[in-house]
Scaffold this active site. Sequence first.
Site, PDB file in Angstrom:
ATOM      1  N   ASP A   1      -8.691  -1.900   5.978  1.00  0.00           N
ATOM      2  CA  ASP A   1      -8.627  -0.216   6.402  1.00  0.00           C
ATOM      3  C   ASP A   1      -8.554   1.103   6.947  1.00  0.00           C
ATOM      4  OD1 ASP A   1      -7.762  -0.652   3.812  1.00  0.00           O
ATOM      5  OD2 ASP A   1      -9.262   0.836   2.544  1.00  0.00           O
TER       6      ASP A   1
ATOM      7  N   ARG B   1     -13.980  -7.077  -1.012  1.00  0.00           N
ATOM      8  CA  ARG B   1     -14.739  -5.267  -0.482  1.00  0.00           C
ATOM      9  C   ARG B   1     -15.946  -5.713  -0.706  1.00  0.00           C
ATOM     10  NH1 ARG B   1     -10.958  -1.441   0.508  1.00  0.00           N
ATOM     11  NH2 ARG B   1      -8.831  -2.268   0.314  1.00  0.00           N
TER      12      ARG B   1
ATOM     13  N   ASP C   1     -16.725   0.607   1.127  1.00  0.00           N
ATOM     14  CA  ASP C   1     -15.258  -0.288   0.004  1.00  0.00           C
ATOM     15  C   ASP C   1     -14.769   0.134   1.584  1.00  0.00           C
ATOM     16  OD1 ASP C   1     -16.059   2.816   0.394  1.00  0.00           O
ATOM     17  OD2 ASP C   1     -13.588   2.994  -0.297  1.00  0.00           O
ATOM     18  N   ASN C   2     -14.977  -0.316   2.317  1.00  0.00           N
ATOM     19  CA  ASN C   2     -14.099   0.055   3.666  1.00  0.00           C
ATOM     20  C   ASN C   2     -14.412  -1.382   4.732  1.00  0.00           C
ATOM     21  OD1 ASN C   2     -12.158   1.554   2.460  1.00  0.00           O
ATOM     22  ND2 ASN C   2     -13.038   3.141   4.378  1.00  0.00           N
TER      23      ASN C   2
ATOM     24  N   LYS D   1       0.512  -0.866  -0.186  1.00  0.00           N
ATOM     25  CA  LYS D   1       0.324   0.474  -0.095  1.00  0.00           C
ATOM     26  C   LYS D   1       0.406   1.532   0.358  1.00  0.00           C
ATOM     27  CE  LYS D   1      -3.910   2.305   2.706  1.00  0.00           C
ATOM     28  NZ  LYS D   1      -4.665   1.900   3.691  1.00  0.00           N
TER      29      LYS D   1
HETATM   30  P1  AMP Z   1      -9.977   5.801   2.201  1.00  0.00           P
HETATM   31  O1  AMP Z   1     -10.111   6.117   2.526  1.00  0.00           O
HETATM   32  O2  AMP Z   1      -8.629   5.590   2.495  1.00  0.00           O
HETATM   33  O3  AMP Z   1     -10.663   3.625   1.851  1.00  0.00           O
HETATM   34  O4  AMP Z   1      -9.510   5.611   0.388  1.00  0.00           O
HETATM   35  C1  AMP Z   1     -10.894   5.254   0.240  1.00  0.00           C
HETATM   36  C2  AMP Z   1     -10.855   5.653  -2.060  1.00  0.00           C
HETATM   37  O5  AMP Z   1      -9.319   6.399  -1.840  1.00  0.00           O
HETATM   38  C3  AMP Z   1      -9.690   4.006  -2.120  1.00  0.00           C
HETATM   39  O6  AMP Z   1     -10.693   4.337  -3.905  1.00  0.00           O
HETATM   40  C4  AMP Z   1      -8.581   4.552  -2.108  1.00  0.00           C
HETATM   41  O7  AMP Z   1      -7.808   3.597  -3.153  1.00  0.00           O
HETATM   42  C5  AMP Z   1      -8.380   5.619  -2.328  1.00  0.00           C
HETATM   43  N1  AMP Z   1      -7.500   6.453  -2.684  1.00  0.00           N
HETATM   44  C6  AMP Z   1      -7.070   6.762  -1.201  1.00  0.00           C
HETATM   45  N2  AMP Z   1      -6.078   7.763  -0.366  1.00  0.00           N
HETATM   46  C7  AMP Z   1      -5.418   7.832  -1.911  1.00  0.00           C
HETATM   47  C8  AMP Z   1      -4.081   8.130  -2.564  1.00  0.00           C
HETATM   48  N3  AMP Z   1      -3.225   8.503  -2.026  1.00  0.00           N
HETATM   49  N4  AMP Z   1      -3.913   8.020  -4.203  1.00  0.00           N
HETATM   50  C9  AMP Z   1      -4.619   7.378  -5.112  1.00  0.00           C
HETATM   51  N5  AMP Z   1      -5.749   6.940  -4.273  1.00  0.00           N
HETATM   52  C10 AMP Z   1      -6.249   7.247  -3.103  1.00  0.00           C
HETATM   53 MG    MG Z   2     -10.282   2.102   1.730  1.00  0.00          MG
END
Ligand code: AMP
Ligand code: MG
Length: 492
Positions: free
Chosen positions: A270, A191, A260-261, A121
Amino acid sequence: MLKEATEVDSARSLGPAWQPALSALGPDFCVRVDPRPLEAPHWIDRNHALARELGLQEGWLESQEALMSLSGCAVPPGSQPLASVYSGHQFGVWAGQLGDGRALILGEVSTTQGPVEVQIKGAGRTPFSRMGDGRAVLRSSIREYLCSEAMQGLGIPTTRALALTGSPSRVLREEVETAAVVTRTAASFLRFGHFEHFGGPGQEAQLRQLADHVIDRFYPHCRDAASPYAALLGAVVERTARLMAQWQSVGFCHGVMNTDNMSVVGLTLDYGPFQFLDAFDPNHICNHSDSQGRYAYKRQPAVAQWNLYCLGQALLPLIGAQDDALAALEGYRSTFEAALTAAFRGKLGLDDALREEDVPLIDTLLQALAADRVDYTVFWRRLCDFRLQREAVRDLFIDRAAFDAWARRYEVRCADLDPQLQRQAMRSVNPRYVLRNYLAEQAIARAKQGDFEPVKQLRAVLQAPYDDHPAHQAWAGLPPDWASSIEISCSS
Ligand code: AMP
Ligand code: MG
């Protein structure tokens, strides 16, 4: 200018035999993506215990190949890194397509427990990165790394963390930070959102393929059910309900329970702005970005149920009859409540048959803890010695009369139980250590100065959170005053 990731020499590799993960499902589900190298990667910590569990060769985690592979600077021999696509509801709103924006699946390794997926990641952009940079910063990576192993130590289903690497490469968030990559493992990273992605019209073939994959791999008993896809939903409902009971009983707040989490196999997944409660406050909101308190501690079980309805909706084209989907969802509440009561009875050391007075006893206690904002972890650990050292528990309360009234009921309830056996049982379910925000912050501050020893020590202690660890007594105590002013948001 960053170099392209290079192939590592396969002939001399000590690394695992990488099997393709998910790619068997085909191009509708994932795309081949090479990691984007970071500058001068270095180890922060390696989890040798997990490496052994995975059956990785002794010494591989010491190798340059492992460092390069697990920091996204090289593709390990035999690996075909993939990013998968999913969609989801974020904060209750349909967000459309999301996907692995910064996680790459290196592949699967076969273990005695079955195949395990390995992800890195923070290894750069993918077709699903949207506006993101594909990176993860040191601070959030340390939090994910430590919490994965803390949850495992507590006995709560979770993705695991195999390694943590850092790099001087700069990453822009609210301020400039440095990059890190966590290597995480799980039987599956699928997920609810993977199903939601294929839940719309015209995608039934892919939806079925995905559901069949999950049934075959993780819920084979569903095949024998009258409606296998409703049974699949029911199986996820059950695992999720049990997981929520475990979160609530240990005081874990996830912070971003978007669909999605949510793991299809019932894992905690996540780690972002999560928090273990310090003072017990049912309304506590750990995510500074969650202005409405959608994901407040007390709302987590209901949010999980809402998320399961989204999963049910996505599976409806396969299930067919709405009543079958609703029947599968119906089990959530009773499973959750039974699991939660069982968890609290365990924490109270009541391992005998359930009595009518047990639930009111638990409820009254939680009200008293909330009224006085008693430290949640310290309370339960001290309660293990209640029958020997009652004062230490009583001292935690402001309203001593309320505590005394509860304590009298508890004493009567415990009268027939052997105090020593009860104490022993309670110490095996009430942790002495949880990853409090302030402990993570302290380890992060030291890591930013290049000292990774606190991360390593914290990881080791949290892997055995029910033990005493005399050298780390302070980590089991009440948090410092500044702990309540820590603000953790979604940005990571
Ligand atoms: P999260 O809030 O971390 O669960 O992320 C939600 C979505 O945003 C997922 O599709 C992640 O892959 C994407 N995402 C979060 N942070 C980044 C990042 N720095 N670069 C690319 N995608 C991100
Ligand atoms: Mg996520």
